[in-house]
Enzyme design. Structure first.
Site, PDB file in Angstrom:
ATOM      1  N   MET A  77       0.834  -1.200   0.052  1.00  0.00           N
ATOM      2  CA  MET A  77       0.070  -0.014   0.099  1.00  0.00           C
ATOM      3  C   MET A  77       0.763   1.371   0.022  1.00  0.00           C
ATOM      4  O   MET A  77       2.114   1.191   0.491  1.00  0.00           O
ATOM      5  CB  MET A  77      -1.029  -0.008   1.162  1.00  0.00           C
ATOM      6  CG  MET A  77      -1.913  -1.094   1.157  1.00  0.00           C
ATOM      7  SD  MET A  77      -3.170  -1.094   2.693  1.00  0.00           S
ATOM      8  CE  MET A  77      -3.724   0.550   2.393  1.00  0.00           C
ATOM      9  N   ARG A 109     -13.399   3.208   0.097  1.00  0.00           N
ATOM     10  CA  ARG A 109     -12.699   4.213   0.898  1.00  0.00           C
ATOM     11  C   ARG A 109     -12.942   5.790   0.523  1.00  0.00           C
ATOM     12  O   ARG A 109     -13.323   6.331   1.619  1.00  0.00           O
ATOM     13  CB  ARG A 109     -11.502   3.896   1.034  1.00  0.00           C
ATOM     14  CG  ARG A 109     -10.834   2.763   2.048  1.00  0.00           C
ATOM     15  CD  ARG A 109      -9.257   2.453   1.922  1.00  0.00           C
ATOM     16  NE  ARG A 109      -9.104   2.071   0.403  1.00  0.00           N
ATOM     17  CZ  ARG A 109      -7.727   2.008  -0.257  1.00  0.00           C
ATOM     18  NH1 ARG A 109      -6.793   2.071   0.364  1.00  0.00           N
ATOM     19  NH2 ARG A 109      -7.502   1.680  -1.461  1.00  0.00           N
ATOM     20  N   GLU A 154      -7.214  -2.186  -7.602  1.00  0.00           N
ATOM     21  CA  GLU A 154      -7.715  -3.002  -6.618  1.00  0.00           C
ATOM     22  C   GLU A 154      -8.001  -4.504  -7.156  1.00  0.00           C
ATOM     23  O   GLU A 154      -9.000  -5.261  -6.529  1.00  0.00           O
ATOM     24  CB  GLU A 154      -9.154  -2.491  -5.504  1.00  0.00           C
ATOM     25  CG  GLU A 154      -8.899  -1.137  -5.182  1.00  0.00           C
ATOM     26  CD  GLU A 154      -7.771  -1.107  -4.200  1.00  0.00           C
ATOM     27  OE1 GLU A 154      -7.496   0.307  -3.980  1.00  0.00           O
ATOM     28  OE2 GLU A 154      -6.951  -1.899  -3.741  1.00  0.00           O
ATOM     29  N   GLU A 232      -9.198  -9.660   4.094  1.00  0.00           N
ATOM     30  CA  GLU A 232      -9.762  -8.668   3.585  1.00  0.00           C
ATOM     31  C   GLU A 232     -10.152  -7.454   4.747  1.00  0.00           C
ATOM     32  O   GLU A 232     -11.014  -8.029   5.602  1.00  0.00           O
ATOM     33  CB  GLU A 232     -11.016  -9.099   2.748  1.00  0.00           C
ATOM     34  CG  GLU A 232     -10.402  -9.670   1.297  1.00  0.00           C
ATOM     35  CD  GLU A 232     -11.622  -9.747   0.601  1.00  0.00           C
ATOM     36  OE1 GLU A 232     -12.758  -9.123   0.639  1.00  0.00           O
ATOM     37  OE2 GLU A 232     -11.418 -10.589  -0.665  1.00  0.00           O
TER      38      GLU A 232
HETATM   39  N1  ADP Z   1       1.991   6.385   5.237  1.00  0.00           N
HETATM   40  C1  ADP Z   1       1.178   6.845   3.981  1.00  0.00           C
HETATM   41  N2  ADP Z   1      -0.076   7.467   4.407  1.00  0.00           N
HETATM   42  C2  ADP Z   1      -0.634   8.111   3.566  1.00  0.00           C
HETATM   43  N3  ADP Z   1      -0.289   8.465   2.349  1.00  0.00           N
HETATM   44  C3  ADP Z   1       0.815   7.682   2.206  1.00  0.00           C
HETATM   45  C4  ADP Z   1       1.683   6.952   2.777  1.00  0.00           C
HETATM   46  N4  ADP Z   1       2.819   6.797   2.384  1.00  0.00           N
HETATM   47  C5  ADP Z   1       2.711   7.443   1.007  1.00  0.00           C
HETATM   48  N5  ADP Z   1       1.649   7.882   0.624  1.00  0.00           N
HETATM   49  C6  ADP Z   1       1.114   8.775  -0.296  1.00  0.00           C
HETATM   50  O1  ADP Z   1       0.509   7.628  -1.157  1.00  0.00           O
HETATM   51  C7  ADP Z   1       0.678   8.110  -2.589  1.00  0.00           C
HETATM   52  C8  ADP Z   1       0.545   6.888  -3.321  1.00  0.00           C
HETATM   53  O2  ADP Z   1      -0.696   6.724  -3.506  1.00  0.00           O
HETATM   54  P1  ADP Z   1      -1.557   5.700  -4.578  1.00  0.00           P
HETATM   55  O3  ADP Z   1      -0.847   5.552  -5.887  1.00  0.00           O
HETATM   56  O4  ADP Z   1      -2.875   5.524  -4.251  1.00  0.00           O
HETATM   57  O5  ADP Z   1      -0.704   4.321  -3.846  1.00  0.00           O
HETATM   58  P2  ADP Z   1      -1.376   2.717  -3.836  1.00  0.00           P
HETATM   59  O6  ADP Z   1      -2.360   2.539  -4.808  1.00  0.00           O
HETATM   60  O7  ADP Z   1      -0.089   1.824  -4.001  1.00  0.00           O
HETATM   61  O8  ADP Z   1      -1.993   2.268  -2.432  1.00  0.00           O
HETATM   62  C9  ADP Z   1       2.222   8.466  -2.461  1.00  0.00           C
HETATM   63  O9  ADP Z   1       2.513   9.271  -3.715  1.00  0.00           O
HETATM   64  C10 ADP Z   1       2.376   9.250  -1.143  1.00  0.00           C
HETATM   65  O10 ADP Z   1       2.062  10.825  -1.378  1.00  0.00           O
HETATM   66  C1  LIG Z   2      -2.460  -5.165   3.234  1.00  0.00           C
HETATM   67  C2  LIG Z   2      -3.881  -5.441   3.054  1.00  0.00           C
HETATM   68  C3  LIG Z   2      -4.692  -4.307   2.619  1.00  0.00           C
HETATM   69  N1  LIG Z   2      -6.107  -4.608   2.387  1.00  0.00           N
HETATM   70  C4  LIG Z   2      -6.813  -3.621   2.057  1.00  0.00           C
HETATM   71  C5  LIG Z   2      -6.617  -2.304   2.466  1.00  0.00           C
HETATM   72  C6  LIG Z   2      -7.291  -1.434   1.166  1.00  0.00           C
HETATM   73  O1  LIG Z   2      -8.442  -1.385   1.304  1.00  0.00           O
HETATM   74  C7  LIG Z   2      -6.718  -2.289   0.151  1.00  0.00           C
HETATM   75  C8  LIG Z   2      -5.349  -1.645  -0.853  1.00  0.00           C
HETATM   76  O2  LIG Z   2      -5.477  -0.518  -0.965  1.00  0.00           O
HETATM   77  P1  LIG Z   2      -4.393   0.231  -1.849  1.00  0.00           P
HETATM   78  O3  LIG Z   2      -3.772   1.243  -0.909  1.00  0.00           O
HETATM   79  O4  LIG Z   2      -4.963   0.735  -3.058  1.00  0.00           O
HETATM   80  O5  LIG Z   2      -3.192  -0.751  -2.110  1.00  0.00           O
HETATM   81  O6  LIG Z   2      -6.595  -3.525   0.476  1.00  0.00           O
HETATM   82  C9  LIG Z   2      -6.565  -5.764   2.753  1.00  0.00           C
HETATM   83  O7  LIG Z   2      -7.884  -6.215   2.631  1.00  0.00           O
HETATM   84  N2  LIG Z   2      -5.765  -6.784   3.205  1.00  0.00           N
HETATM   85  C10 LIG Z   2      -4.544  -6.643   3.507  1.00  0.00           C
HETATM   86  O8  LIG Z   2      -3.946  -7.584   4.109  1.00  0.00           O
END
Ligand code: ADP
Ligand SMILES: Cc1cn([C@H]2C[C@H](O)[C@@H](COP(=O)(O)O)O2)c(=O)[nH]c1=O
Ligand code: ZN
Length: 287
Positions: A77, A109, A154, A232
């Protein structure tokens, strides 16, 4: 035949000509001035206002190229998976391709109508329980003859055969480019859903990293700060944190697992419940 272009929008039978549309303009940060236009698919399909169906050219025939592409983007994440997907989709649209984005409706979310990055960037999408229903909802004719690029976010939440077959057929038989973003691993670093099953049929696989919430190093894994053990569990930074290997094993999940064991035995005596994260030295991410 009535084809619902999106459950939330009334079906329309009409030919639209390219025109700017609030719906088709994603709410991106100012650095992404976008001109986009909604367009009609054809008189049989319905409202092309569904914002996730957008295109710069209005009457281009979809390519008849029988061999498409599959691009997989994985990582923990906060590593930029949705951001990467969004960039690629915008780039494809800028080059005149017909694009559509799908995400699992389990992820509610930020929005059910858009994919949303943790930085707040948005793009309209189809929020669906499964991928098999997409072609019917989108419109079989429009899907077959117009749609060229499909984004899936996702992806870990879609069923095993669902994701694999949807992507394989789209690329092998329908000439579509599919870009898939999802977690490769869960909070226990076990495979999550069937994203990894796409590796053998993918053109490219990209593994991203975030920054460790403890030391700022490479955030390779996702630490769950709470005590829930179900796989999940929808949530954001309030539940999860990216960590490096050292802080996953030493200061993170391993410690949480140990603390969980201690607490479970003591809780059964005290009948109290306690947030595991409070039992472990809390670490505040540098973000
Ligand atoms: N611990 C954190 N809490 C909230 N936002 C974060 C954190 N770490 C990184 N980010 C932000 O999240 C962004 C990435 O978002 P996103 O593309 O939605 O990631 P993913 O889809 O991999 O979860 C990064 O550019 C950064 O600004
Ligand atoms: C590690 C982990 C994550 N999830 C859930 C939490 C979030 O809703 C999504 C991942 O969101 P992203 O920021 O777009 O990567 O998955 C989960 O259900 N179980 C897990 O172990
Ligand atoms: Zn670290």
């Amino acid at each position: 035949m009535r084809t619902l272009i999106s459950p939330s929008l009334p079906p329309l039978f009409s030919l639209h000509f390219p025109k700017p549309s609030l719906f088709s303009r994603p709410l991106l940060t100012s650095r992404h001035p976008l001109t986009t236009s909604s367009f009609s698919l054809n008189k049989l399909s319905t409202n092309s206002h569904h914002p996730s169906v957008s295109n710069r050219k209005s009457h281009t025939e979809a390519s008849s190229n029988p061999s498409g592409e599959i691009h997989v983007v994985v990582g923990p994440m906060f590593s930029g998976k949705t951001t990467t997907l969004l960039r690629r989709i915008l780039s494809e649209r800028e080059s005149g391709k017909h694009v559509a984005v799908i995400k699992s409706d389990k992820d509610d979310r930020y929005s059910t109508e858009s994919i949303v990055t943790h930085d707040g960037e948005k793009f309209p999408c189809w929020s669906l329980p499964d991928l098999t229903s997409f072609k019917g909802r989108f419109g079989y004719d429009a899907y077959r003859n117009r749609l060229e690029v499909i984004g899936i976010d996702e992806a870990q939440f879609f069923g095993d055969e669902d994701l694999y077959e949807f992507c394989r057929v789209a690329a092998d038989e329908e000439g579509k480019t599919v870009i898939v973003a999802g977690l490769d691993g869960d909070f226990m670093r076990r495979r999550f859903g069937s994203v990894l099953d796409l590796v053998p049929v993918a053109d490219t696989v990209t593994k991203l990293a975030s920054r460790c919430g403890v030391c700022g190093g490479k955030g390779l894994f996702t630490l769950r700060k709470s005590g829930e053990r179900v796989r999940e569990l929808i949530g954001g930074a309030e539940v999860y944190m990216p960590v490096c290997r050292r802080h996953y094993v030493g200061g993170g999940q391993g410690v949480l697992e140990t603390a969980r064991g201690v607490l479970e035995s003591s809780t059964s005596q005290r009948n109290g419940t306690q947030d595991l994260a409070a039992a472990v030295t809390s670490v505040s991410p540098p973000f």
